[in-house]
Design an enzyme around this catalytic site. Sequence first.
Site, PDB file in Angstrom:
ATOM      1  N   LYS A 150      75.252  45.378  51.265  1.00  0.00           N
ATOM      2  CA  LYS A 150      74.654  44.397  50.746  1.00  0.00           C
ATOM      3  C   LYS A 150      74.318  42.734  51.277  1.00  0.00           C
ATOM      4  O   LYS A 150      75.576  41.636  51.092  1.00  0.00           O
ATOM      5  CB  LYS A 150      76.463  43.804  49.990  1.00  0.00           C
ATOM      6  CG  LYS A 150      76.375  43.744  48.337  1.00  0.00           C
ATOM      7  CD  LYS A 150      77.920  44.051  48.006  1.00  0.00           C
ATOM      8  CE  LYS A 150      78.069  43.081  46.659  1.00  0.00           C
ATOM      9  NZ  LYS A 150      77.499  43.443  45.380  1.00  0.00           N
TER      10      LYS A 150
HETATM   11  C1  LIG Z   1      73.305  46.893  44.165  1.00  0.00           C
HETATM   12  C2  LIG Z   1      74.501  47.480  43.460  1.00  0.00           C
HETATM   13  N1  LIG Z   1      75.110  48.101  43.365  1.00  0.00           N
HETATM   14  C3  LIG Z   1      75.763  48.685  43.235  1.00  0.00           C
HETATM   15  C4  LIG Z   1      77.101  47.726  42.848  1.00  0.00           C
HETATM   16  C5  LIG Z   1      78.377  48.063  42.978  1.00  0.00           C
HETATM   17  O1  LIG Z   1      79.512  47.968  43.983  1.00  0.00           O
HETATM   18  P1  LIG Z   1      80.651  47.949  43.893  1.00  0.00           P
HETATM   19  O2  LIG Z   1      81.774  48.380  43.318  1.00  0.00           O
HETATM   20  O3  LIG Z   1      81.574  47.435  45.355  1.00  0.00           O
HETATM   21  O4  LIG Z   1      81.149  46.142  43.142  1.00  0.00           O
HETATM   22  C6  LIG Z   1      76.474  46.709  43.105  1.00  0.00           C
HETATM   23  C7  LIG Z   1      77.523  44.842  43.272  1.00  0.00           C
HETATM   24  N2  LIG Z   1      77.087  44.117  41.744  1.00  0.00           N
HETATM   25  C8  LIG Z   1      77.489  43.060  41.917  1.00  0.00           C
HETATM   26  C9  LIG Z   1      77.443  42.012  42.796  1.00  0.00           C
HETATM   27  C10 LIG Z   1      77.370  40.589  42.624  1.00  0.00           C
HETATM   28  C11 LIG Z   1      76.457  40.362  41.037  1.00  0.00           C
HETATM   29  C12 LIG Z   1      76.393  41.408  40.407  1.00  0.00           C
HETATM   30  C13 LIG Z   1      75.366  40.122  38.860  1.00  0.00           C
HETATM   31  O5  LIG Z   1      75.069  41.929  38.842  1.00  0.00           O
HETATM   32  O6  LIG Z   1      75.823  39.650  38.524  1.00  0.00           O
HETATM   33  C14 LIG Z   1      76.464  42.939  40.295  1.00  0.00           C
HETATM   34  C15 LIG Z   1      75.417  45.758  43.718  1.00  0.00           C
HETATM   35  O7  LIG Z   1      74.724  44.688  43.292  1.00  0.00           O
END
Ligand SMILES: Cc1ncc(COP(=O)(O)O)c(CNc2cccc(C(=O)O)c2)c1O
Length: 291
Positions: A150
């Site tokens: 990430k």
């Molecule tokens: C590429 C990606 N895939 C999946 C998730 C979901 O992972 P978690 O269940 O651990 O949160 C993410 C995380 N999702 C995420 C993180 C930061 C900002 C935003 C936004 O859409 O503004 C979205 C993400 O960025």
Amino acid sequence: SLLIYLDGNIVPESEAKISVFDHGLLYGDGVFEGIRFYNGRVFRLTEHLERLYESSRSILLNVPLNFEEMEKAVLDTIAANNLRDGYIRLLITRGVGPLGLNPYQCPKASVVVIASSISLYPQEKYDLGLTMVTCATRRPSPAALSPQVKSLNYLNNIMAKIEAIQGGGEEGVMLNEQGFVAECTGDNIFILKRGEVLTPPIAAGGLDGITRRVAIELLAELGVPLREVNLTRHDIFTAEECFLTGTAAEVIAGVMLDRRPIGTGKPGPLTKQLVEKFKALANSTGTPITY
Ligand SMILES: Cc1ncc(COP(=O)(O)O)c(CNc2cccc(C(=O)O)c2)c1O
């Protein structure tokens, strides 16, 4: 205004500034986490921090705080802002260095903790479901940039998000180089088909989402069979239900893909059940914040 944690100090928003020579800004050289807190508890804080340290290790970024100090920085920042519900953006950059991308010339990483709120989609999108578009932009191959890190390199996701919005949708389905479904631009994806929930394996190129892990736990509690299997757009087009999971989005139905309704074109019964179970869990477990 907000109080921000920056390199060991909690400062007012107006003083929370980083150098233009920070490699997080210059090259996206850094990692981040998005974490929610509900009802005075931080949800899945340990898992988020474990992933943060794993992402850091993967890019050889030396984190100047150990696990306990990082956990305290998060909890102290929430308490300093006296918030009971909200969203944490936690980032670690490579820090200041000369122009030129050599990370070995950056002596000290920078740590930022922002405690605020985030609302990705309006309530009506939770009630009616999201319209999705298949993006031309693919998730990067693990040989190029690991989708499991990430990192601050979100241009791939942003370009896909642009395609989704330009295509009249709110979220984009991203394929990998082989054409299998990896995930969406900011969340993981699940479908219900013939009584079974299917989701891409992490190896398909999606982030190992923490909300994805929670959904898998909740499905097991509900006794719903789940399989991690490579999916194509065909599987989504022929699914009965589709839902997305992410810290920011939580659990939300996908009801349209490429102008084709999924199932009834409305959030399905299993999705609604998961939304309720997720809310109950998120509001009753987590690391307590001491104010
Ligand atoms: C590429 C990606 N895939 C999946 C998730 C979901 O992972 P978690 O269940 O651990 O949160 C993410 C995380 N999702 C995420 C993180 C930061 C900002 C935003 C936004 O859409 O503004 C979205 C993400 O960025």
